[in-house]
Design a protein around this motif. Structure first.
Motif, mmCIF file in Angstrom:
data_model
loop_
_atom_site.group_PDB
_atom_site.id
_atom_site.type_symbol
_atom_site.label_atom_id
_atom_site.label_comp_id
_atom_site.label_asym_id
_atom_site.label_seq_id
_atom_site.Cartn_x
_atom_site.Cartn_y
_atom_site.Cartn_z
ATOM 1 N N SER A 1 0.817 -1.213 0.000
ATOM 2 C CA SER A 1 0.000 0.000 0.000
ATOM 3 C C SER A 1 0.854 1.269 0.000
ATOM 4 C CB SER A 1 -0.948 0.013 1.204
ATOM 5 O OG SER A 1 -0.210 0.005 2.416
ATOM 6 N N ILE A 2 2.117 1.147 0.376
ATOM 7 C CA ILE A 2 3.020 2.294 0.418
ATOM 8 C C ILE A 2 3.741 2.472 -0.918
ATOM 9 C CG2 ILE A 2 5.052 3.280 1.565
ATOM 10 C CD1 ILE A 2 4.223 1.698 4.061
ATOM 11 N N GLY A 3 4.017 1.366 -1.601
ATOM 12 C CA GLY A 3 4.716 1.457 -2.874
ATOM 13 C C GLY A 3 4.970 0.084 -3.465
ATOM 14 N N PRO A 4 5.429 0.052 -4.704
ATOM 15 C CA PRO A 4 5.615 -1.220 -5.405
ATOM 16 C C PRO A 4 6.823 -2.015 -4.900
ATOM 17 C CG PRO A 4 6.400 0.575 -6.765
ATOM 18 C CD PRO A 4 5.766 1.195 -5.539
ATOM 19 N N ASN A 5 6.818 -3.292 -5.258
ATOM 20 C CA ASN A 5 7.929 -4.200 -4.949
ATOM 21 C C ASN A 5 8.219 -4.277 -3.448
ATOM 22 O OD1 ASN A 5 8.237 -4.507 -7.780
ATOM 23 N ND2 ASN A 5 9.495 -2.673 -7.824
ATOM 24 N N SER A 6 7.166 -4.365 -2.670
ATOM 25 C CA SER A 6 7.288 -4.311 -1.218
ATOM 26 C C SER A 6 7.797 -5.625 -0.622
ATOM 27 C CB SER A 6 5.923 -3.997 -0.605
ATOM 28 O OG SER A 6 5.035 -5.097 -0.813
ATOM 29 N N GLY A 7 8.282 -5.511 0.594
ATOM 30 C CA GLY A 7 8.665 -6.688 1.359
ATOM 31 C C GLY A 7 7.475 -7.595 1.583
ATOM 32 N N GLU A 8 6.310 -7.012 1.799
ATOM 33 C CA GLU A 8 5.077 -7.778 1.979
ATOM 34 C C GLU A 8 4.793 -8.640 0.746
ATOM 35 O OE1 GLU A 8 0.559 -6.557 3.204
ATOM 36 O OE2 GLU A 8 1.535 -5.320 1.667
ATOM 37 N N ARG A 9 4.896 -8.052 -0.428
ATOM 38 C CA ARG A 9 4.620 -8.792 -1.659
ATOM 39 C C ARG A 9 5.671 -9.862 -1.922
ATOM 40 N NH1 ARG A 9 5.388 -6.183 -6.928
ATOM 41 N NH2 ARG A 9 5.515 -8.010 -8.227
ATOM 42 N N PHE A 10 6.949 -9.536 -1.692
ATOM 43 C CA PHE A 10 8.010 -10.528 -1.853
ATOM 44 C C PHE A 10 7.788 -11.695 -0.894
ATOM 45 C CE2 PHE A 10 12.299 -12.101 -0.638
ATOM 46 C CZ PHE A 10 12.620 -12.696 -1.844
ATOM 47 N N ARG A 11 7.456 -11.380 0.338
ATOM 48 C CA ARG A 11 7.178 -12.424 1.334
ATOM 49 C C ARG A 11 6.048 -13.326 0.868
ATOM 50 N NH1 ARG A 11 4.241 -9.944 5.874
ATOM 51 N NH2 ARG A 11 2.527 -10.383 4.448
ATOM 52 N N ASP A 12 4.919 -12.719 0.488
ATOM 53 C CA ASP A 12 3.732 -13.503 0.154
ATOM 54 C C ASP A 12 3.851 -14.244 -1.174
ATOM 55 O OD1 ASP A 12 2.631 -12.566 2.508
ATOM 56 O OD2 ASP A 12 1.329 -11.093 1.530
ATOM 57 N N GLU A 13 4.319 -13.552 -2.202
ATOM 58 C CA GLU A 13 4.303 -14.124 -3.552
ATOM 59 C C GLU A 13 5.520 -14.993 -3.866
ATOM 60 O OE1 GLU A 13 3.637 -11.018 -6.429
ATOM 61 O OE2 GLU A 13 1.750 -10.410 -5.471
ATOM 62 N N VAL A 14 6.607 -14.779 -3.139
ATOM 63 C CA VAL A 14 7.822 -15.545 -3.448
ATOM 64 C C VAL A 14 8.168 -16.485 -2.292
ATOM 65 C CG1 VAL A 14 10.266 -15.424 -4.065
ATOM 66 C CG2 VAL A 14 8.663 -13.733 -4.992
ATOM 67 N N LEU A 15 8.515 -15.927 -1.137
ATOM 68 C CA LEU A 15 9.009 -16.760 -0.042
ATOM 69 C C LEU A 15 7.940 -17.678 0.539
ATOM 70 C CD1 LEU A 15 11.226 -14.185 1.904
ATOM 71 C CD2 LEU A 15 11.955 -15.918 0.262
ATOM 72 N N TYR A 16 6.834 -17.108 0.974
ATOM 73 C CA TYR A 16 5.792 -17.910 1.628
ATOM 74 C C TYR A 16 5.206 -18.926 0.645
ATOM 75 C CZ TYR A 16 1.985 -18.926 4.907
ATOM 76 O OH TYR A 16 1.107 -19.547 5.769
ATOM 77 N N LYS A 17 5.012 -18.519 -0.583
ATOM 78 C CA LYS A 17 4.497 -19.435 -1.607
ATOM 79 C C LYS A 17 5.451 -20.611 -1.798
ATOM 80 C CE LYS A 17 2.906 -19.604 -6.425
ATOM 81 N NZ LYS A 17 3.254 -20.983 -6.543
ATOM 82 N N ALA A 18 6.749 -20.338 -1.887
ATOM 83 C CA ALA A 18 7.737 -21.411 -2.069
ATOM 84 C C ALA A 18 7.731 -22.365 -0.880
ATOM 85 C CB ALA A 18 9.128 -20.812 -2.268
ATOM 86 N N ILE A 19 7.664 -21.829 0.327
ATOM 87 C CA ILE A 19 7.657 -22.660 1.528
ATOM 88 C C ILE A 19 6.404 -23.523 1.574
ATOM 89 C CG2 ILE A 19 7.479 -22.565 4.057
ATOM 90 C CD1 ILE A 19 9.353 -20.032 3.839
ATOM 91 N N LYS A 20 5.278 -22.965 1.206
ATOM 92 C CA LYS A 20 4.019 -23.728 1.208
ATOM 93 C C LYS A 20 3.995 -24.770 0.092
ATOM 94 C CE LYS A 20 1.784 -22.285 4.705
ATOM 95 N NZ LYS A 20 1.675 -23.209 5.835
ATOM 96 N N ASP A 21 4.496 -24.409 -1.089
ATOM 97 C CA ASP A 21 4.489 -25.329 -2.231
ATOM 98 C C ASP A 21 5.498 -26.466 -2.079
ATOM 99 O OD1 ASP A 21 2.527 -23.763 -3.366
ATOM 100 O OD2 ASP A 21 3.830 -22.869 -4.890
ATOM 101 N N LEU A 22 6.601 -26.181 -1.391
ATOM 102 C CA LEU A 22 7.687 -27.169 -1.239
ATOM 103 C C LEU A 22 8.064 -27.281 0.242
ATOM 104 C CD1 LEU A 22 9.811 -25.823 -4.220
ATOM 105 C CD2 LEU A 22 8.458 -27.922 -4.235
ATOM 106 N N PRO A 23 7.188 -27.835 1.070
ATOM 107 C CA PRO A 23 7.400 -27.808 2.524
ATOM 108 C C PRO A 23 8.637 -28.560 3.008
ATOM 109 C CG PRO A 23 5.549 -29.213 1.961
ATOM 110 C CD PRO A 23 5.942 -28.504 0.701
#
Length: 109
Positions: free
Chosen positions: A19-41
């Motif tokens: 909500s503050i700006g693009p390419n956020s830590g929140e988006r990286f966490r959710d779309e890259v890191l958390y997704k990878a951890i969930k997809d490949l536990p």
């Protein structure tokens, strides 16, 4: 071991929240890191921090400390700490490790 390169997400990591700006830590966490951890536990992840224009502390804290707040296990987070890579700025590894440790400690209090 699965390699994740922050530079593939963005050469210009942004603020804490989308909500503050693009390419956020929140988006990286959710779309890259958390997704990878969930997809490949059962996978071990090596996260490469090099190749970006730099990081704000809020990006790193939200991306990595935020994983702890989302419920990613301490064991998984310790594995991430053990496999952080930065030849350009090794102090980033220490910084990210501290954010993870602080988030783990906050959950225990």
């Amino acid at each position: 071991m699965k390699d994740i390169y922050v530079k593939n997400f963005s050469e210009f990591p942004g603020p804490r929240k989308e909500s503050i700006g693009p390419n956020s830590g929140e988006r990286f966490r959710d779309e890259v890191l958390y997704k990878a951890i969930k997809d490949l536990p059962n996978e071990t992840f090596r996260i490469h921090l090099d190749g970006t224009a730099g990081y704000g502390s809020s990006f790193l804290e939200e991306a990595f400390g935020g994983l702890v707040r989302l419920g990613v296990s301490e064991q998984t987070m310790r594995g991430i700490i053990d496999n952080l890579v930065s030849e350009e700025d090794p102090s980033l590894i220490v910084e990210v490790s501290e954010y993870i440790d602080d988030a783990i400690q906050a959950l225990k209090e």
